[in-house]
Design a protein around this motif. Structure first.
Motif, PDB file in Angstrom:
ATOM      1  N   ILE A   1       0.827  -1.206   0.000  1.00 10.53           N
ATOM      2  CA  ILE A   1       0.000   0.000   0.000  1.00 10.53           C
ATOM      3  C   ILE A   1       0.865   1.261   0.000  1.00 10.53           C
TER       4      ILE A   1
ATOM      5  N   ILE B   1       0.673   7.335   0.483  1.00 13.39           N
ATOM      6  CA  ILE B   1       1.075   6.632   1.698  1.00 13.39           C
ATOM      7  C   ILE B   1       2.586   6.442   1.720  1.00 13.39           C
TER       8      ILE B   1
ATOM      9  N   SER C   1      -6.387  14.120  -0.196  1.00 17.91           N
ATOM     10  CA  SER C   1      -5.722  12.881  -0.575  1.00 17.91           C
ATOM     11  C   SER C   1      -4.222  13.010  -0.378  1.00 17.91           C
TER      12      SER C   1
ATOM     13  N   THR D   1       0.646   4.171  -2.760  1.00 14.95           N
ATOM     14  CA  THR D   1      -0.711   4.344  -3.285  1.00 14.95           C
ATOM     15  C   THR D   1      -1.294   5.647  -2.747  1.00 14.95           C
ATOM     16  N   ARG D   2      -2.389   6.082  -3.382  1.00 14.08           N
ATOM     17  CA  ARG D   2      -3.022   7.322  -2.959  1.00 14.08           C
ATOM     18  C   ARG D   2      -4.258   7.032  -2.115  1.00 14.08           C
ATOM     19  N   LEU D   3      -4.326   7.668  -0.943  1.00 16.72           N
ATOM     20  CA  LEU D   3      -5.518   7.612  -0.101  1.00 16.72           C
ATOM     21  C   LEU D   3      -6.396   8.807  -0.464  1.00 16.72           C
TER      22      LEU D   3
ATOM     23  N   PHE E   1      -8.594   3.842  -1.798  1.00 18.48           N
ATOM     24  CA  PHE E   1      -7.186   3.926  -2.188  1.00 18.48           C
ATOM     25  C   PHE E   1      -7.057   3.664  -3.686  1.00 18.48           C
TER      26      PHE E   1
END
Length: 190
Positions: A23, A41, A38, A26-28, A146
């Motif tokens: 993860i 992570i 956003s 990746t973009r939250l 995500f």
DNA sequence: CGCGGGATTGACT
DNA sequence: GTCAATCCCGCGT
């Protein structure tokens, strides 16, 4: 070259160490009280199973730890030290208590704020606007989700480092396990 | 029902 | 490096 792929429930159903590592980068995305926010992570920790003495779930299934026993992709948000929140995403099969703690983000710049490096789970939740009302919500839904982004940047995230988890010295041998993951060149506290 | 402590942070010596 | 802030919750009484 650019590809964006939402992380679905089966991603979180994987072994927790795998989720914690994969993860990263990746973009939250969170559409909450602070609006749409956003970030990428940069740091996670894994909490795995009923034996893990660093995990809240090691004291069994209680009202507080209930979400950790829930389905993969569920949030577990709790209040720590009376003033900060921590965001976790539940992993592995329903009934097995495991989750990853989101400890660091590089924020997406907004119209009123430049990019920030948020190092620490309390800062992440404060900036996103995560609070206890976001406990036990779906992290693969519309409010929170995500995205795995494939581009020149994410293909070169650099070395993923590991180390002992922070703030769990009370957990004996479990405290020493290298279950913290972070992007070495995007994270302070390296 | 009271007590102790925490998957943290920021301010201060 | 030390330490206080602040409240929920698990546990013992």
């Amino acid at each position: 070259m650019l590809a964006v792929m939402k992380l679905e429930r089966d991603f979180f159903a994987q072994p927790t160490l795998q989720v914690a590592r994969q993860i990263l980068g990746t973009r939250l995305i969170f559409n909450g009280p602070n609006g749409l926010r956003s970030g990428i992570i940069t740091e996670t920790e894994a909490y795995i199973g009923p034996e893990d003495k660093a995990s809240h779930a090691s004291r069994g299934r209680t009202p507080r730890t209930e979400p950790m026993f829930g389905p993969p992709g569920l949030t577990y948000v709790y209040l720590i030290y009376g003033m900060y929140h921590c965001l976790n995403i539940v992993t592995e099969a329903e009934g097995y208590p495991a989750a990853i703690l989101i400890r660091g983000l590089v924020t997406t710049p907004t119209s009123f704020e430049d990019e920030l490096h948020l190092n620490g789970p309390g800062k992440v939740c404060r900036w996103l606007g995560i609070n206890r009302s976001h406990n036990q919500i779906d992290a693969t839904g519309d409010i929170l989700y995500f995205e795995k982004i494939t581009n020149e940047i994410t293909l070169n995230l650099g070395i993923i480092k590991t180390g002992p988890r922070i703030g769990v010295d009370y957990a004996g041998v479990w405290a020493a396990k290298p279950w913290r993951f972070y992007l070495a060149n995007r994270t302070q506290n390296g």
